[in-house]
Design a protein around this motif. Structure first.
Motif, PDB file in Angstrom:
ATOM      1  N   ASP A  34      19.675  71.843 -10.887  1.00 37.87           N
ATOM      2  CA  ASP A  34      21.014  71.077 -10.426  1.00 37.87           C
ATOM      3  C   ASP A  34      20.042  70.507  -9.142  1.00 37.87           C
ATOM      4  O   ASP A  34      20.965  69.336  -8.880  1.00 37.87           O
ATOM      5  N   VAL A  35      19.534  71.099  -8.377  1.00 35.03           N
ATOM      6  CA  VAL A  35      19.424  70.681  -7.034  1.00 35.03           C
ATOM      7  C   VAL A  35      17.434  71.263  -7.240  1.00 35.03           C
ATOM      8  O   VAL A  35      17.125  71.613  -7.141  1.00 35.03           O
ATOM      9  N   VAL A  36      16.642  69.290  -6.323  1.00 32.92           N
ATOM     10  CA  VAL A  36      15.408  69.328  -6.857  1.00 32.92           C
ATOM     11  C   VAL A  36      15.040  69.171  -5.023  1.00 32.92           C
ATOM     12  O   VAL A  36      15.007  68.196  -4.800  1.00 32.92           O
ATOM     13  N   PHE A  37      14.410  69.500  -4.753  1.00 28.94           N
ATOM     14  CA  PHE A  37      13.355  69.991  -3.288  1.00 28.94           C
ATOM     15  C   PHE A  37      11.936  69.354  -3.646  1.00 28.94           C
ATOM     16  O   PHE A  37      11.111  69.755  -4.138  1.00 28.94           O
ATOM     17  N   PRO A  80      22.052  61.743 -10.054  1.00 32.73           N
ATOM     18  CA  PRO A  80      22.775  60.145  -8.859  1.00 32.73           C
ATOM     19  C   PRO A  80      22.725  60.275  -7.678  1.00 32.73           C
ATOM     20  O   PRO A  80      23.347  59.555  -6.899  1.00 32.73           O
ATOM     21  N   TYR A  81      22.258  62.684  -7.162  1.00 34.50           N
ATOM     22  CA  TYR A  81      22.951  61.804  -5.567  1.00 34.50           C
ATOM     23  C   TYR A  81      21.712  62.358  -4.831  1.00 34.50           C
ATOM     24  O   TYR A  81      20.626  62.730  -5.421  1.00 34.50           O
ATOM     25  N   ARG A  82      21.203  61.485  -4.207  1.00 37.28           N
ATOM     26  CA  ARG A  82      19.795  61.820  -3.409  1.00 37.28           C
ATOM     27  C   ARG A  82      20.149  61.864  -1.854  1.00 37.28           C
ATOM     28  O   ARG A  82      20.917  60.852  -1.268  1.00 37.28           O
ATOM     29  N   GLN A  83      19.097  62.350  -1.382  1.00 37.58           N
ATOM     30  CA  GLN A  83      18.913  62.030   0.573  1.00 37.58           C
ATOM     31  C   GLN A  83      17.330  62.516   0.620  1.00 37.58           C
ATOM     32  O   GLN A  83      16.578  63.461  -0.033  1.00 37.58           O
ATOM     33  N   SER A  84      16.958  61.411   0.881  1.00 28.44           N
ATOM     34  CA  SER A  84      15.289  60.994   1.582  1.00 28.44           C
ATOM     35  C   SER A  84      14.923  60.715   2.544  1.00 28.44           C
ATOM     36  O   SER A  84      15.747  60.075   3.319  1.00 28.44           O
ATOM     37  N   VAL A  85      13.597  60.743   2.629  1.00 30.76           N
ATOM     38  CA  VAL A  85      13.147  59.696   4.009  1.00 30.76           C
ATOM     39  C   VAL A  85      11.367  59.620   3.352  1.00 30.76           C
ATOM     40  O   VAL A  85      10.849  59.971   2.730  1.00 30.76           O
ATOM     41  N   ASP A  86      11.358  58.153   4.255  1.00 30.69           N
ATOM     42  CA  ASP A  86      10.556  57.212   2.587  1.00 30.69           C
ATOM     43  C   ASP A  86       9.562  57.133   3.787  1.00 30.69           C
ATOM     44  O   ASP A  86       9.561  56.957   4.968  1.00 30.69           O
ATOM     45  N   GLY A  87       8.345  57.229   2.576  1.00 32.60           N
ATOM     46  CA  GLY A  87       7.506  56.965   3.954  1.00 32.60           C
ATOM     47  C   GLY A  87       5.699  57.994   2.858  1.00 32.60           C
ATOM     48  O   GLY A  87       6.118  58.024   1.614  1.00 32.60           O
ATOM     49  N   GLN A 103       4.186  62.310   3.831  1.00 33.60           N
ATOM     50  CA  GLN A 103       5.373  61.639   4.293  1.00 33.60           C
ATOM     51  C   GLN A 103       6.452  61.549   4.366  1.00 33.60           C
ATOM     52  O   GLN A 103       7.869  62.093   4.721  1.00 33.60           O
ATOM     53  N   GLY A 104       6.845  61.254   2.536  1.00 34.28           N
ATOM     54  CA  GLY A 104       7.532  61.358   1.989  1.00 34.28           C
ATOM     55  C   GLY A 104       8.314  63.037   1.455  1.00 34.28           C
ATOM     56  O   GLY A 104       7.877  63.258   1.135  1.00 34.28           O
ATOM     57  N   SER A 105       9.648  62.477   1.849  1.00 34.92           N
ATOM     58  CA  SER A 105      10.397  63.641   1.259  1.00 34.92           C
ATOM     59  C   SER A 105      11.967  63.472   0.355  1.00 34.92           C
ATOM     60  O   SER A 105      12.358  62.536   0.901  1.00 34.92           O
ATOM     61  N   VAL A 106      11.781  63.766  -0.901  1.00 37.01           N
ATOM     62  CA  VAL A 106      13.068  63.485  -1.837  1.00 37.01           C
ATOM     63  C   VAL A 106      14.012  64.692  -1.935  1.00 37.01           C
ATOM     64  O   VAL A 106      13.461  65.934  -1.960  1.00 37.01           O
ATOM     65  N   ILE A 107      15.240  65.007  -1.460  1.00 34.62           N
ATOM     66  CA  ILE A 107      16.447  65.669  -2.372  1.00 34.62           C
ATOM     67  C   ILE A 107      16.929  65.308  -2.965  1.00 34.62           C
ATOM     68  O   ILE A 107      17.374  63.650  -2.956  1.00 34.62           O
TER      69      ILE A 107
END
Length: 310
Positions: free
Chosen positions: A117-120, A142-149, A153-157
């Motif tokens: 249900d949640v992916v890091f 459909p919901y995400r929070q990320s740091v583009d890189g 350096q890139g990471s996504v929830i």
């Protein structure tokens, strides 16, 4: 000669055990070696055997004491989580380091199979991994929070639950944060990916773990999940200080406190657990398992958790 080698081995291990007793990560190479603390039984046992062969009785006593210290610290760190309130939501969490996006295909297959249900996702580069996740998982998550890189350096929830943006923890590699609405209950989510404790780079490693500790401490009273590649194990003082804010290690609660997650090429025979899902005492854990993803040097961690009302 055997007594001399025995003394050398026991002295080296004694320094590491002493740092563990003193609750410090000290300086290189202590934190790097502390990560593999259970494996220090090998040089300690060898030193004890050499002391016996050389009839060096002081060394024999020394070796027994060091073995006892190692046995004590190999035990799981922390307490069991025992939420007393009723269960209000059960869901699945997956965390994975894709090693510069190389394991993106394997991650997608694991997500489809495990249906978390949640992916890091750590080291989700913006050329390969992030594009693939947007293309393949946008409908299911459909919901995400990320740091583009680029690169590491890139990471996504990713989440099936609605997310509200939240300030992430500042770091050289992306560590985004969010607040999830889990069936009407707010749950703080924070991705962890501090710098590794490489020689000459202990300062950033300590600072970023300390920031994660501050994040955990600031949210006391609110259900919280911090998941990712911590580049630290329970044998590192900096990681234990995060747990001491009131967090529990999901793998430890499920009985897998020493299951290695890195490096994947030698797991599960040899390695260290540096990938974690940390939870506040609002959660119980019903299951945790590590998955090997082709292309990554880390194993993914999947946990089934239940949120309880306080």
């Amino acid at each position: 000669m055997s007594a001399w080698f025995a003394g050398l081995l026991l002295a080296a291990v004694s320094v590491l055990v002493g740092c563990r007793i003193a609750d410090t990560d000290a300086v290189t190479p202590v934190p790097q070696l502390l990560a593999f603390l259970p494996w220090l039984l090998v040089p300690t046992g060898t030193g004890l055997l050499l002391a016996l062969l050389g009839r060096w009785w002081v060394g024999v006593v020394w070796g027994v004491v060091v073995l006892a210290g190692l046995a004590w610290f190999i035990e799981p760190y922390g307490k069991d989580s025992e939420p007393s309130g009723p269960a209000v939501a059960s869901f699945r969490v997956l965390t994975s380091n894709t090693q510069f996006g190389r394991a993106t295909g394997a991650l997608l297959a694991a997500v489809r199979q495990q249906r978390p249900d949640v992916v890091f996702v750590q080291e989700c580069d913006n050329r390969r991994c992030d594009i693939a996740l947007r293309r393949e998982l946008a409908v299911a998550y459909p919901y995400r929070q990320s740091v583009d890189g680029a690169g590491s350096q890139g990471s996504v929830i990713l989440s099936r639950f609605p997310l509200e943006p939240a300030p992430g923890v500042p770091a050289a590699m992306g560590m985004p944060g969010a607040v999830a609405d889990v069936h009407g209950h707010a749950v703080r989510l924070q991705l962890a990916h501090p710098m590794p404790p490489v020689p000459g780079g202990l300062g950033p490693w300590r600072r970023e773990l300390e920031r994660l500790r501050d994040f955990a401490a600031a949210g006391r009273g609110t259900p919280t999940i911090i998941a990712g590649d911590f580049n630290a194990s329970q044998d590192h003082a900096a990681f234990r200080r995060i747990l001491d804010t009131g967090l529990y290690d999901a793998a430890r609660l499920a009985g897998h406190d020493r299951a290695p997650s890195w490096p994947s090429r030698t797991t599960p025979v040899f390695g260290v657990q540096i990938d974690h899902v940390l939870l506040t005492g609002d959660f119980s854990v019903t299951r945790a398992r590590f998955l090997t993803l082709t292309g990554s040097d880390h194993r993914a961690l999947v946990t089934d958790v239940t949120l309880h009302r306080r």
